[in-house]
Structure formats: C-alpha cells, structure tokens
Design a protein around this motif. Structure first.
Motif, PDB file in Angstrom:
ATOM      1  N   ILE A  14     103.762 -26.204  17.321  1.00 18.49           N
ATOM      2  CA  ILE A  14     105.191 -26.506  17.377  1.00 18.49           C
ATOM      3  C   ILE A  14     105.369 -27.987  17.085  1.00 18.49           C
ATOM      4  CG2 ILE A  14     105.131 -26.882  19.876  1.00 18.49           C
ATOM      5  CD1 ILE A  14     108.008 -25.811  19.952  1.00 18.49           C
ATOM      6  N   GLN A  15     106.374 -28.315  16.306  1.00 19.29           N
ATOM      7  CA  GLN A  15     106.632 -29.690  15.922  1.00 19.29           C
ATOM      8  C   GLN A  15     108.099 -30.014  16.158  1.00 19.29           C
ATOM      9  OE1 GLN A  15     105.535 -29.824  11.787  1.00 19.29           O
ATOM     10  NE2 GLN A  15     103.357 -30.102  12.215  1.00 19.29           N
ATOM     11  N   ASP A  16     108.360 -31.237  16.643  1.00 18.25           N
ATOM     12  CA  ASP A  16     109.734 -31.715  16.721  1.00 18.25           C
ATOM     13  C   ASP A  16     109.870 -33.026  15.963  1.00 18.25           C
ATOM     14  OD1 ASP A  16     108.372 -33.416  18.357  1.00 18.25           O
ATOM     15  OD2 ASP A  16     109.717 -33.225  20.079  1.00 18.25           O
ATOM     16  N   CYS A  17     108.969 -33.244  14.982  1.00 17.14           N
ATOM     17  CA  CYS A  17     109.007 -34.431  14.129  1.00 17.14           C
ATOM     18  C   CYS A  17     109.488 -34.063  12.728  1.00 17.14           C
ATOM     19  CB  CYS A  17     107.619 -35.079  14.044  1.00 17.14           C
ATOM     20  SG  CYS A  17     106.907 -35.517  15.637  1.00 17.14           S
ATOM     21  N   THR A  18     110.241 -32.977  12.618  1.00 20.64           N
ATOM     22  CA  THR A  18     110.609 -32.425  11.314  1.00 20.64           C
ATOM     23  C   THR A  18     112.125 -32.432  11.144  1.00 20.64           C
ATOM     24  OG1 THR A  18     108.651 -31.017  11.331  1.00 20.64           O
ATOM     25  CG2 THR A  18     110.401 -30.398   9.822  1.00 20.64           C
ATOM     26  N   ALA A  47     111.688 -40.952  14.845  1.00 16.95           N
ATOM     27  CA  ALA A  47     111.858 -41.231  13.413  1.00 16.95           C
ATOM     28  C   ALA A  47     112.577 -40.086  12.720  1.00 16.95           C
ATOM     29  CB  ALA A  47     110.498 -41.473  12.769  1.00 16.95           C
ATOM     30  N   ALA A  48     112.282 -38.834  13.122  1.00 14.81           N
ATOM     31  CA  ALA A  48     112.953 -37.684  12.529  1.00 14.81           C
ATOM     32  C   ALA A  48     114.441 -37.686  12.881  1.00 14.81           C
ATOM     33  CB  ALA A  48     112.287 -36.393  12.997  1.00 14.81           C
ATOM     34  N   ALA A 108     116.212 -40.272  10.786  1.00 10.89           N
ATOM     35  CA  ALA A 108     116.380 -39.846   9.400  1.00 10.89           C
ATOM     36  C   ALA A 108     117.533 -38.868   9.266  1.00 10.89           C
ATOM     37  CB  ALA A 108     115.083 -39.220   8.894  1.00 10.89           C
ATOM     38  N   ALA A 109     117.641 -37.911  10.193  1.00  9.11           N
ATOM     39  CA  ALA A 109     118.739 -36.949  10.126  1.00  9.11           C
ATOM     40  C   ALA A 109     120.087 -37.645  10.274  1.00  9.11           C
ATOM     41  CB  ALA A 109     118.550 -35.893  11.213  1.00  9.11           C
ATOM     42  N   TRP A 110     120.141 -38.626  11.177  1.00 10.99           N
ATOM     43  CA  TRP A 110     121.400 -39.345  11.395  1.00 10.99           C
ATOM     44  C   TRP A 110     121.772 -40.163  10.163  1.00 10.99           C
ATOM     45  CZ3 TRP A 110     122.681 -44.559  11.559  1.00 10.99           C
ATOM     46  CH2 TRP A 110     123.946 -44.852  12.077  1.00 10.99           C
ATOM     47  N   ALA A 111     120.772 -40.727   9.470  1.00  9.47           N
ATOM     48  CA  ALA A 111     121.051 -41.614   8.339  1.00  9.47           C
ATOM     49  C   ALA A 111     121.416 -40.850   7.069  1.00  9.47           C
ATOM     50  CB  ALA A 111     119.841 -42.516   8.073  1.00  9.47           C
TER      51      ALA A 111
END
Length: 793
Positions: free
Chosen positions: A211-215, A345-346, A349-352
């Motif tokens: 499971i990843q939450d960095c995506t 960081a993810a 990126a989504a916010w930007a």
C-alpha cells in the motif's frame, strides 16, 4: 426463539445447581468424620463402581446404602482394591493437538481443547517490510548492513530487472517487532543521497499487498476530435451508434443522437473520443454517413502532453516514477500515476497541479488527486478467470466518481491490478470488493452468516436456480459443509440477489411453529427411534426437541406436523418408552437423566449430545474459558475436546464459540491486545511504543498502537489526564479498585470479599488484592488473614 431462551435459561440453572451440589457434598462428607462423641471408628465400605454422587441420595430417596453403585456422602469408603498383578490401568489418551484457525480473514489463532487460546497472531503482524526508492546501484550486502541493527534478516528479494535508477526491495526479519522497528526508523531516511520509504505491508485474503500513500493520480483529455454524421433514417442512425461501440485505433469511441446545430441529414449522430488522425474512412464502418462535419482536435499529439506533464512533476521535486496507463483510452481520458518520495511531497504536488490548463494539453483541465494505492500482482490464469468481474468493478468505481479507480495492466508474466482512492474508507471498500471476486460474498444478516437447510434439499436447489436465472451476472454457491451461501458477481447485482435471498430466509423462519408436549421417557424414545428419520426427510432445522421441558417443536407445513404426530405415537408404543427399573444406567452430567444420543469425552464421561451442545453454546454469553467437563459433580478438570465440539455443533455455532473465546482472551490481555477502533471492525493489534503506527488490513485505518486512536503523524498522543482525573475522583468514593490481573477497574457492590474479575477471571481477595489461581485457598486466606470472608466479619 422464545423456546431457545427458555432452553438456555434452564440449562444455566442446571449448571448453577451443579455448583451447589458440589459444595453440599463436601459439607456432608466433612460431617461424617469421627468426633469427640464418636470414639469408635466408622465402618469403611468398598468404593462404588462410579465416582459420581448418587442423585437419589441427594433427594433422600435412595435406600441402597453401601450397595449403591454411586457415592453416598454419609458413608466412609476405604481405598480401592489393588490392581491385580499383570493388569494395569490403561494409559490416558494422548493430548488433543492444538489447531490453527484463521478468523475474520486475517487473525490467526492456535486453539486447544476447551477452546483455550494458546497463541494469537494479529492481523497486522508480519516479519516483512517493503523498502521503496532504494538506489539501484546498492548491493545485497550493503542493504543487509543497513538492516542489521534492527535484527536478523532472513530473506531479501529484489526486482527481476530494475530499469530505473531506484528499485523496491522486500526484506524479511525474524519477528514482526524487528520489522516494525526497522520500518519506523528507516522511513524517510537518506540513503546514498536518496530519501527512501519503508513500510510494513498490509495483509489481504490473497497474501500481503503493498500500500502506498506517496502517489498522485493524474487524468487529462487524450488528443481527440469530434465528428457529426448525417443519416437518412433513425434506424440507420441507431445502427451507426451500435457499430461505434468498438475500438478505433487506441480509442473507445462513443456515439449518440445529436439534436441542434450542426444538423446534417434527417438524423445527426455525434461521434466523440475519436483519434485526432481519424478521417472519413474511419467513419465508413459506422453505417456510412451521407455527410460528415468535423471539429478541430483539442490538441494534435499525445507525446508533447506526456513530456509536459513529466516536466511539471520534475520541477516540483522528489518525483520517483511516472507510470502512464497504456491504451486503449476509455472515456477519452489519459490516466497516469506519479510516485513521490514522501506522502507530503505527493500532497503538495496534487495541490500545485490540480485544475491547471497547460498549453500542451490544448488548455484542457488536468485533474491531480493525492490517493492511496493498493497493488496486486495476479497470475495470468487467475486474472482471466475473473476478468469480467474485475472489469465490472472498474466500471462501478468509475461511476462512483473520481474518489476511487481500478486500473489493470498486463505485464509479461502477471497482471497488475491497481486500486486507488482518496482516503482509506473508499480504498477499504475497493479492497473488500476486489477480494470478494475470488472468495465470494457470504450471505449475512446484521453481520452474521445466515443459513437454512432448505438450500440443500432438491426444492431448495430448484429455488436457487430460478433466482440466479433472473440475475445471470451473479453466481450462487452452496457450501453445505460450512453452512454458507456465497454470491459471486458485480456489487449492484449481488445486492439485488442478496435482498431476495434474505427475504426468503425470513419467510422460512416465519413458517408455522407447533409444539407437542410428552413425557420425558417418550422424549428419549422419540430421539432414539424417530428423530433421525424425520430430520433426514424434513430438515434438522425444522424439528427441535427440548428434553427439559419435554416438548417437540415442529416448524413447517401440515405434512411435517402430521408426520411428527405419527412419530410421537410410534415412540410412545416403543419399548424404550415403557417404565423400567435399571440400576446400571449412565446419567448425563447436565440433565441428570439417562443419556440420550450419547457422546463420550476423552475423560470417559458420557453426555447427551443436546446437553453438550447447549453447554458449549452457553459459553458464548458466559465467556468463561477453557471449558471443562462437568462430570464427577463438576469436579472433572479435563477440557472438552474440540473434536467433540465439532461433532455436536454446526460450523457457524462452532465459529461463534471460537470468536467468544478470542474475545475473552483479548479482554484478559487488555494491556497487550486491542481491537481496531473502527466501528464494527474485529481486527486485533498489539500495543506498541510511542510513534508506532499499524494499518488495519480490513478497513485500512492507520492506528497509533500506543494511544489506540487514529494515527496522528507528527503530533504527540492526545492527553487524557482530564478524564482520568475525574474517573479517579469518582472511583475513590465508590470502593473501586484495579484488578491485579488485567488492571480493569472493579466495583464490588455486595457479597463476600472473594471477587472474580469478569474480564480476566482472576480470583481476588478484595481486602489485600492477593490473587488465587482457580480460587483455591482464598477462603482459608480470608479467615486467617482478615478474620472472615465478609466485610462485616
């Protein structure tokens, strides 16, 4: 249900009576010793064949004295006769093995006789960790050296052919504690100027998955254009729409009737999601329109857009990987997943990037969402078997909006299925639905598996086939061994079928119930001679015998009731129902009547099958484990074998007793084990040090294993001193003390100073909080140390 409650209530009364008889016999025996007024020793008699107390003597009805085969409490018995030479007592049977059982899909327990829990492996315990973003140039010995401070590394697994600068490595330690410590320490650390990620994988029905939450999930319009085709008739237009439901190059084309401008011919059809290079030849297979009008493409080619997306992500920093989903493109959208070095960081990126309209996508909006991702690698044959259901789940997830998605990618040897969602709750739903595809959904009502023997009979099979015929996308599987119904198919279709089957079960339970009351001996004859035949013909669930109330209950139509009346008449005429006077009979340790449908436990005591079953089922409410035999006036200490329990209980009942035993075990080890804080989630985890986060494999909630609340990354555990202070003030004025066994607060309302903790079953002296295993010696202690057993003594 009312009859069942009366049955259990009477059973609990019988068990309590066992306790009083046990102490009554001890009192009578102590009075029979020689005293000052009795200078001559009393006569000692040979011990009787049976070690059990004579129940007729307890009621003052037995006049056989020392000739009785059972024990009389007012007689003195000598030592048993010596064993003749060459004849020795048979060896006791070997101990029953400890069985491994998996409950709630993830928790593993080792359970022994008496339903005693010997070991629990919680759902979050695994010796593996997953190391992501490891520099590809790192060697095996370097990684082993990195992990060595945390424990023994038993296995290291590398990707087959790493094609990037970084790779993902799986490491196995000797214990879960070592893996947890390594994960907590290494996550986010710098290795060779690269920030790595370390995680404990999540268990699933198909094994451990990552499971990843960095995506972040990225979606934008594919390069495409729109065409309008004119057709002379509505029939020709509908034929063109049907023909458009095919691939056009790498694109899934959609078509529908267009009303308004432009208007071409008598009927206009609008074709969308066409490739930007599409021309009139591509539209000829869609019914040969009489005339065609084209819109300009939104942008000409995909490659510049991909390069632009990659450049934007690299400019944000910490990008590890960009994975573009290959064609064909559904709904005219390109989907991609960008993996960053950290969750923060993810999110940044989504916010930007979310909502921007760059030039290289034709100034169409791009959608960027920070998601959590579960990845499954399925063997090709397993995927092909369930491909249709996985595709149906993908469609269902898409219709639920952008919060969740299912993506499938074929690899050379396996198929990668990626589940993604914005949050653990929708991801947990996707995970459960995906795993139901291969395992099936168990038919449940209010969380409890439901079953009726009707489904194993020929008329039940006909009914299930007729119901399944109305929902061809759903398959019904009957598991007669485990007494389960399983549904396979898309979620909406399963839900419709589930409603129909639950309604049928309600109808089965609502069938007419009639009761026949007979004498106790006729009940015994009925069970022995008639019950098996009726059960095989009409189903065991429709016939209930209460040996204490001397009733036979029938649930069903007139045919069952008429057959039951005839069976009772035949039982009344049998020899078993006639009065007899036998001394050598075997009595059940629960009902004290002659054993009916006997079952003998390993200790040699014989029970009625119904009595043993009800004794085991009563433990679901009592929660007092391990379960011991009630023979020898409840003095037998032998545990009830699991083989005997399986023999008398239905699978669902056996599982309920197992779950009750596990619940009792968790409460007895309250400092060590805890349930997941999500409502209705039954997964278990262990208490950990501060900063330790575990993830529930069922609901995917991240839990702080120290304060037992939802994970609060970067923040200290919430203070609870205010509530504790108020509770301590109340406890000080209400005679409340903490159990020395499990530390739970206990309040004694009344009675003697012998207190038993309802959670861990520890026997406690309330005055000094000294504990006594099984309560042995506690009354002597209270008299010697505190002058009596009651507070006023």
């Amino acid at each position: 249900m009312e009859i069942r409650r009366q049955y259990l209530g009477h059973f609990q009364f019988i068990v309590r009576k066992q306790f009083y008889r046990k102490h009554l016999v001890g009192t009578v025996s102590s009075q029979s010793s020689t005293g000052p007024n009795q200078p001559q020793a009393r006569m000692k008699y040979p011990p009787p064949p049976s070690r059990e107390i004579c129940h007729k003597w307890l009621r003052d009805h037995c006049r056989l004295g020392h000739l009785c085969r059972f024990v009389h409490g007012d007689l003195d018995y000598g030592s048993p006769a010596p064993t003749p030479p060459g004849l020795r007592r048979p060896d006791p049977p070997p101990p029953e093995p400890i069985f491994p059982i998996t409950v709630h899909d993830h928790t593993k327990v080792r359970i022994g006789s008496g339903f005693e829990i010997h070991e629990v492996t919680t759902s979050v315990e695994t010796p593996w960790i997953v190391l992501s973003n490891i520099p590809a140039r790192m060697k095996t010995n370097t990684i082993a050296q990195l992990l060595s401070p945390f424990g023994s590394v038993l296995d290291l697994r590398f990707p087959g052919t790493p094609t990037k600068d970084v790779m993902t490595v799986k490491a196995r330690f000797s214990s879960h504690a070592e893996a947890l410590q390594a994960s907590a320490t290494l996550d986010g650390s710098m290795v060779l100027k690269t920030r790595i990620s370390a995680r404990v994988p999540v268990n699933s029905r198909s094994g451990a998955v990552s499971i990843q939450d960095c995506t972040v999930r990225i979606q934008w319009e594919a390069p495409q254009k729109v065409a309008y085709g004119g057709y002379p008739t509505l029939i020709r237009a509908e034929e063109a729409i049907a023909a458009a439901k095919t691939l056009c190059g790498d694109y899934h084309v959609s078509a529908f009737i267009h009303v308004g401008l432009p208007s071409i011919g008598n009927v206009t059809v609008k074709f969308v999601h066409l490739p930007p290079s599409a021309d009139e030849k591509d539209l000829e297979r869609f019914g040969r329109p009489e005339d065609v009008m084209w819109e300009r493409p939104n942008y000409p080619a995909l490659s510049p857009a991909v390069d632009g997306i990659r450049r934007m992500l690299h400019n944000l920093g910490n990008l590890l990987e960009l994975d573009i989903h290959p064609p064909p493109y559904s709904n005219g959208l390109i989907r991609a997943w960008a993996t960053f070095s950290s969750s923060s960081a993810a999110r940044s990126a989504a916010w930007a990037l979310h909502g921007r309209k760059p030039v290289f996508t034709g100034k169409t909006r791009i959608f960027v969402r920070h998601v959590q991702v579960l990845s499954y690698h399925l063997p090709l044959d397993a995927y092909q078997k369930d491909a249709a259901l996985i595709d149906a789940l993908r469609v269902t997830a898409f219709r639920n909006g952008c919060a969740m998605a299912v993506a499938v990618r074929r690899l050379p040897a396996t198929v990668l299925v990626r589940l993604s969602a914005e949050g653990t709750k929708p991801l947990g739903w996707l995970k459960a639905e995906f795993e139901m595809i291969s395992r099936g959904e168990i038919l449940r009502s209010d969380g409890v598996a439901v079953w009726d023997y009707f489904f194993t009979r020929p008329d039940g099979g006909t009914y299930l086939r007729s119901v399944a015929g109305n929902e061809p996308a759903v398959r019904i599987e009957v598991d007669a061994v485990r007494r389960l119904l399983k549904l396979f198919g898309p979620p909406p279709r399963r839900a419709a079928l589930r409603t129909i089957l639950l309604r049928k079960l309600t109808e089965l339970k609502a069938q007419r119930v009639r009761v026949i009351r007979v004498s106790g001996r006729v009940v015994s004859a009925f069970i022995t001679t008639q019950l098996a035949r009726l059960c095989s013909k009409f189903g065991a669930e429709n016939i209930h015998v209460d040996i204490w109330e001397s009733t036979v209950t029938f649930r069903g139509d007139d045919a069952l009731y008429d057959a039951g009346v005839d069976a009772v008449h035949q039982a009344q005429q049998s020899l078993l129902a006639q009065p007899r006077y036998r001394r050598n009979i075997v009595e059940c340790p629960v009902c004290f009547n002659e054993v009916v449908s006997p079952i003998t436990t390993r200790c040699g005591h014989t029970w009625c099958r119904a009595c043993l079953a009800q004794y085991l089922l009563a433990a679901i409410e009592n929660r007092r484990f391990p379960l011991t035999c009630l023979g020898d006036e409840a003095k037998c200490t032998e545990h009830i074998p699991l083989t005997a329990a399986r023999d008398v209980l239905q699978p669902s009942e056996f599982n309920s007793v197992v779950e009750a035993s596990i619940s009792s075990y968790v409460h007895a080890h309250a400092k060590e084990l805890h349930y997941c804080p999500s409502p209705d989630c039954l997964q278990i985890y262990r208490t950990g040090p501060k900063g330790t986060v575990v993830q529930c494999p069922a609901c995917l909630l991240r839990i702080c294993s120290h304060c037992h609340a939802e994970a609060h990354d970067g923040f200290a555990c919430p203070e609870q001193d205010g509530g504790d202070r108020l509770f301590k003030e109340w406890a000080a004025s209400h005679d409340v003390k903490n159990c020395p066994g499990c530390a739970i607060p206990i309040e004694r309302d009344e009675g003697c100073n012998h207190v038993t903790c309802i959670q861990c079953q520890t026997h406690i002296c309330w005055v000094c909080l000294q504990t006594f295993p099984k309560g042995e010696g506690i009354y002597g202690h209270m008299r010697a140390e505190h002058g009596g057993i009651h507070p006023q003594d």
